[in-house]
Motif scaffolding. Structure first.
Motif, mmCIF file in Angstrom:
data_model
loop_
_atom_site.group_PDB
_atom_site.id
_atom_site.type_symbol
_atom_site.label_atom_id
_atom_site.label_comp_id
_atom_site.label_asym_id
_atom_site.label_seq_id
_atom_site.Cartn_x
_atom_site.Cartn_y
_atom_site.Cartn_z
ATOM 1 N N PRO A 1 8.491 -65.335 9.021
ATOM 2 C CA PRO A 1 7.135 -65.703 9.442
ATOM 3 C C PRO A 1 6.311 -66.107 8.230
ATOM 4 N N PRO A 2 5.364 -67.010 8.420
ATOM 5 C CA PRO A 2 4.542 -67.438 7.280
ATOM 6 C C PRO A 2 3.728 -66.279 6.721
ATOM 7 N N ARG A 3 3.463 -66.341 5.441
ATOM 8 C CA ARG A 3 2.666 -65.327 4.759
ATOM 9 C C ARG A 3 1.306 -65.943 4.421
ATOM 10 N N TYR A 4 0.309 -65.089 4.294
ATOM 11 C CA TYR A 4 -1.052 -65.543 4.044
ATOM 12 C C TYR A 4 -1.646 -64.835 2.831
ATOM 13 N N LYS A 5 -2.265 -65.648 1.972
ATOM 14 C CA LYS A 5 -2.940 -65.111 0.789
ATOM 15 C C LYS A 5 -4.348 -64.681 1.190
ATOM 16 N N VAL A 6 -4.750 -63.503 0.759
ATOM 17 C CA VAL A 6 -6.125 -63.045 0.950
ATOM 18 C C VAL A 6 -6.845 -63.274 -0.371
ATOM 19 N N LEU A 7 -7.982 -63.963 -0.288
ATOM 20 C CA LEU A 7 -8.734 -64.361 -1.477
ATOM 21 C C LEU A 7 -10.130 -63.746 -1.475
ATOM 22 N N LEU A 8 -10.580 -63.313 -2.632
ATOM 23 C CA LEU A 8 -11.975 -62.902 -2.814
ATOM 24 C C LEU A 8 -12.672 -64.018 -3.580
ATOM 25 N N LEU A 9 -13.887 -64.323 -3.152
ATOM 26 C CA LEU A 9 -14.666 -65.400 -3.769
ATOM 27 C C LEU A 9 -15.842 -64.824 -4.550
ATOM 28 N N ASN A 10 -16.150 -65.431 -5.666
ATOM 29 C CA ASN A 10 -17.244 -64.983 -6.515
ATOM 30 C C ASN A 10 -18.592 -65.366 -5.915
ATOM 31 N N ASP A 11 -19.572 -64.543 -6.169
ATOM 32 C CA ASP A 11 -20.963 -64.883 -5.876
ATOM 33 C C ASP A 11 -21.816 -64.275 -6.989
ATOM 34 N N ASP A 12 -23.073 -64.645 -7.026
ATOM 35 C CA ASP A 12 -23.944 -64.183 -8.116
ATOM 36 C C ASP A 12 -24.694 -62.895 -7.786
ATOM 37 N N TYR A 13 -24.406 -62.276 -6.651
ATOM 38 C CA TYR A 13 -25.213 -61.140 -6.215
ATOM 39 C C TYR A 13 -24.438 -59.843 -6.025
ATOM 40 N N LEU B 1 -5.326 -50.729 -4.676
ATOM 41 C CA LEU B 1 -5.126 -50.944 -6.110
ATOM 42 C C LEU B 1 -5.693 -49.772 -6.904
ATOM 43 N N ASN B 2 -5.096 -49.515 -8.065
ATOM 44 C CA ASN B 2 -5.703 -48.500 -8.938
ATOM 45 C C ASN B 2 -6.897 -49.145 -9.649
ATOM 46 N N HIS B 3 -7.654 -48.330 -10.359
ATOM 47 C CA HIS B 3 -8.898 -48.821 -10.966
ATOM 48 C C HIS B 3 -8.640 -49.968 -11.948
ATOM 49 N N ALA B 4 -7.620 -49.838 -12.775
ATOM 50 C CA ALA B 4 -7.329 -50.877 -13.775
ATOM 51 C C ALA B 4 -6.949 -52.201 -13.107
ATOM 52 N N GLN B 5 -6.109 -52.138 -12.065
ATOM 53 C CA GLN B 5 -5.712 -53.360 -11.346
ATOM 54 C C GLN B 5 -6.927 -54.004 -10.674
ATOM 55 N N ALA B 6 -7.739 -53.165 -10.031
ATOM 56 C CA ALA B 6 -8.930 -53.665 -9.340
ATOM 57 C C ALA B 6 -9.898 -54.304 -10.327
ATOM 58 N N PHE B 7 -10.058 -53.692 -11.486
ATOM 59 C CA PHE B 7 -10.961 -54.222 -12.510
ATOM 60 C C PHE B 7 -10.482 -55.589 -12.995
ATOM 61 N N GLU B 8 -9.169 -55.722 -13.223
ATOM 62 C CA GLU B 8 -8.596 -57.004 -13.669
ATOM 63 C C GLU B 8 -8.828 -58.109 -12.644
ATOM 64 N N ILE B 9 -8.585 -57.812 -11.379
ATOM 65 C CA ILE B 9 -8.773 -58.826 -10.333
ATOM 66 C C ILE B 9 -10.256 -59.173 -10.200
ATOM 67 N N MET B 10 -11.121 -58.172 -10.296
ATOM 68 C CA MET B 10 -12.566 -58.436 -10.233
ATOM 69 C C MET B 10 -12.981 -59.386 -11.357
ATOM 70 N N LEU B 11 -12.439 -59.172 -12.561
ATOM 71 C CA LEU B 11 -12.765 -60.069 -13.678
ATOM 72 C C LEU B 11 -12.252 -61.488 -13.422
ATOM 73 N N THR B 12 -11.081 -61.603 -12.810
ATOM 74 C CA THR B 12 -10.549 -62.922 -12.468
ATOM 75 C C THR B 12 -11.467 -63.618 -11.473
ATOM 76 N N VAL B 13 -11.908 -62.888 -10.460
ATOM 77 C CA VAL B 13 -12.845 -63.452 -9.473
ATOM 78 C C VAL B 13 -14.113 -63.902 -10.191
ATOM 79 N N HIS B 14 -14.623 -63.063 -11.067
ATOM 80 C CA HIS B 14 -15.864 -63.359 -11.782
ATOM 81 C C HIS B 14 -15.723 -64.596 -12.674
ATOM 82 N N LYS B 15 -14.616 -64.704 -13.402
ATOM 83 C CA LYS B 15 -14.434 -65.797 -14.359
ATOM 84 C C LYS B 15 -13.963 -67.097 -13.720
ATOM 85 N N GLY C 1 -13.870 -67.755 -10.229
ATOM 86 C CA GLY C 1 -14.507 -68.096 -8.962
ATOM 87 C C GLY C 1 -13.780 -67.556 -7.738
ATOM 88 N N LEU C 2 -12.512 -67.213 -7.891
ATOM 89 C CA LEU C 2 -11.752 -66.611 -6.794
ATOM 90 C C LEU C 2 -10.468 -66.034 -7.337
#
Length: 107
Positions: free
Chosen positions: A25-37, A53-67, A69-70
């Motif tokens: 079956p097809p797989r789907y990527k879940v994406l988080l998008l950056n915003d300024d708020y 995710l553990n804190h370190a993994q979550a922090f890394e992905i959050m930085l990727t979203v921030h830098k 855009g997603l």
């Protein structure tokens, strides 16, 4: 004796017929998008809570979203991806943040 060998060949020939392969079956990527708020801490909390995710993994992905855009936060079946997107969007709305989460088919 020869007839026995002929029967064996016929039987093994029947057993080795190829079957139609079932398609994954097809797989789907879940994406988080950056915003300024939305606060970065809130995004980290969402990643830990809904994506396990553990804190370190979550922090890394959050930085990727921030830098960038997603960021892709996971790849799931359609039903699970849809559920994750809904959970994140509802949670963000309840906490009055404009965080956007979406899904797209993996290529």
């Amino acid at each position: 004796m020869m007839s026995d060998n002929a029967d064996d060949d016929t039987e093994s020939g029947l057993m080795t017929k190829t079957r139609a392969k079932t398609k994954r079956p097809p797989r789907y990527k879940v994406l988080l998008l950056n915003d300024d708020y939305t606060p970065m801490e809130f995004v980290v909390h969402v990643l830990e809570r809904f994506f396990g995710l553990n804190h370190a993994q979550a922090f890394e992905i959050m930085l990727t979203v921030h830098k960038k855009g997603l960021a892709v936060v996971g790849v799931f079946s359609h039903e699970i991806a849809e559920t994750k997107v809904g959970q994140v969007m509802d949670f963000a709305r309840r906490h009055q943040h404009p965080l956007q989460c979406t899904m797209e088919k993996e290529e």
